[in-house]
Design a protein around this motif. Sequence first.
Motif, PDB file in Angstrom:
ATOM      1  N   ARG A 177       0.832  -1.214   0.000  1.00  0.00           N
ATOM      2  CA  ARG A 177       0.000   0.000   0.000  1.00  0.00           C
ATOM      3  C   ARG A 177       0.860   1.256   0.000  1.00  0.00           C
ATOM      4  O   ARG A 177       0.615   2.183  -0.779  1.00  0.00           O
ATOM      5  N   GLU A 178       1.881   1.299   0.851  1.00  0.00           N
ATOM      6  CA  GLU A 178       2.733   2.484   0.908  1.00  0.00           C
ATOM      7  C   GLU A 178       3.491   2.692  -0.402  1.00  0.00           C
ATOM      8  O   GLU A 178       3.619   3.821  -0.874  1.00  0.00           O
ATOM      9  N   THR A 179       3.963   1.615  -0.993  1.00  0.00           N
ATOM     10  CA  THR A 179       4.661   1.723  -2.276  1.00  0.00           C
ATOM     11  C   THR A 179       3.699   2.220  -3.350  1.00  0.00           C
ATOM     12  O   THR A 179       4.060   3.080  -4.164  1.00  0.00           O
ATOM     13  N   ALA A 180       2.483   1.692  -3.364  1.00  0.00           N
ATOM     14  CA  ALA A 180       1.489   2.136  -4.341  1.00  0.00           C
ATOM     15  C   ALA A 180       1.196   3.629  -4.171  1.00  0.00           C
ATOM     16  O   ALA A 180       1.140   4.370  -5.162  1.00  0.00           O
ATOM     17  N   GLU A 181       1.020   4.076  -2.945  1.00  0.00           N
ATOM     18  CA  GLU A 181       0.764   5.500  -2.703  1.00  0.00           C
ATOM     19  C   GLU A 181       1.907   6.355  -3.236  1.00  0.00           C
ATOM     20  O   GLU A 181       1.683   7.359  -3.925  1.00  0.00           O
ATOM     21  N   GLN A 182       3.135   5.964  -2.930  1.00  0.00           N
ATOM     22  CA  GLN A 182       4.304   6.734  -3.370  1.00  0.00           C
ATOM     23  C   GLN A 182       4.415   6.766  -4.888  1.00  0.00           C
ATOM     24  O   GLN A 182       4.672   7.821  -5.482  1.00  0.00           O
TER      25      GLN A 182
ATOM     26  N   THR B  48       6.332 -16.014  -2.001  1.00  0.00           N
ATOM     27  CA  THR B  48       6.353 -14.620  -2.437  1.00  0.00           C
ATOM     28  C   THR B  48       5.064 -14.315  -3.196  1.00  0.00           C
ATOM     29  O   THR B  48       4.437 -15.207  -3.757  1.00  0.00           O
ATOM     30  N   ILE B  49       4.710 -13.042  -3.178  1.00  0.00           N
ATOM     31  CA  ILE B  49       3.596 -12.562  -3.982  1.00  0.00           C
ATOM     32  C   ILE B  49       4.136 -11.415  -4.835  1.00  0.00           C
ATOM     33  O   ILE B  49       5.116 -10.764  -4.472  1.00  0.00           O
ATOM     34  N   THR B  50       3.507 -11.207  -5.960  1.00  0.00           N
ATOM     35  CA  THR B  50       3.935 -10.145  -6.857  1.00  0.00           C
ATOM     36  C   THR B  50       2.774  -9.178  -7.061  1.00  0.00           C
ATOM     37  O   THR B  50       1.645  -9.605  -7.292  1.00  0.00           O
ATOM     38  N   VAL B  51       3.093  -7.907  -6.971  1.00  0.00           N
ATOM     39  CA  VAL B  51       2.118  -6.856  -7.215  1.00  0.00           C
ATOM     40  C   VAL B  51       2.576  -6.099  -8.454  1.00  0.00           C
ATOM     41  O   VAL B  51       3.732  -5.696  -8.544  1.00  0.00           O
TER      42      VAL B  51
ATOM     43  N   LEU C 143      -6.848   1.481  -3.378  1.00  0.00           N
ATOM     44  CA  LEU C 143      -5.821   1.116  -2.402  1.00  0.00           C
ATOM     45  C   LEU C 143      -6.359   0.135  -1.366  1.00  0.00           C
ATOM     46  O   LEU C 143      -5.641  -0.769  -0.924  1.00  0.00           O
ATOM     47  N   LEU C 144      -7.620   0.301  -0.987  1.00  0.00           N
ATOM     48  CA  LEU C 144      -8.246  -0.648  -0.062  1.00  0.00           C
ATOM     49  C   LEU C 144      -8.317  -2.040  -0.693  1.00  0.00           C
ATOM     50  O   LEU C 144      -8.012  -3.045  -0.055  1.00  0.00           O
TER      51      LEU C 144
END
Length: 144
Positions: free
Chosen positions: A30-35, A73-76, A53-54
């Motif tokens: 979430r923080e990476t997405a926001e940035q 691992t998961i990948t976004v 984001l939710l």
Amino acid sequence: MMTGLAALPTLPHRLVLTLPAKGHAVRTARETAEQILVQWGIGLRHPHIGPALLVLAELVTNSVRHAAELSPTITVLLAAGPDTLAFAVHDKHPLRPELYGSRAKASGGGLATVTELITDVGGTAVVRGDAKGPGKSIWITVPL
């Protein structure tokens, strides 16, 4: 690994993030997405970004809770263009959940919330299996 990346050729912004399937992955995603959204010029106050984001956090949470044993691992994947935000959460667990229909509604919980939030903002949610292997990605698109 992730199917669908080639289907987004018109989205100029892309980021792939691989995380351990541990609890802190939710916050990191979430923080990476926001940035990255801010770097791409997408305002966090856009009315569709909060729900997106939710949903991202819910999908990462589901992968951590339900897939970690088979997918360490998961990948976004995040991608965006002038009028679209797309993202996917990929894990190697073979279960492909239903997002729509009576079984999805009956199960309630997080995925029911995901589809409701995405539908409410005019977006889409799709589960895609891996071309090779048992994994899957849940792809979300949101209009901007």
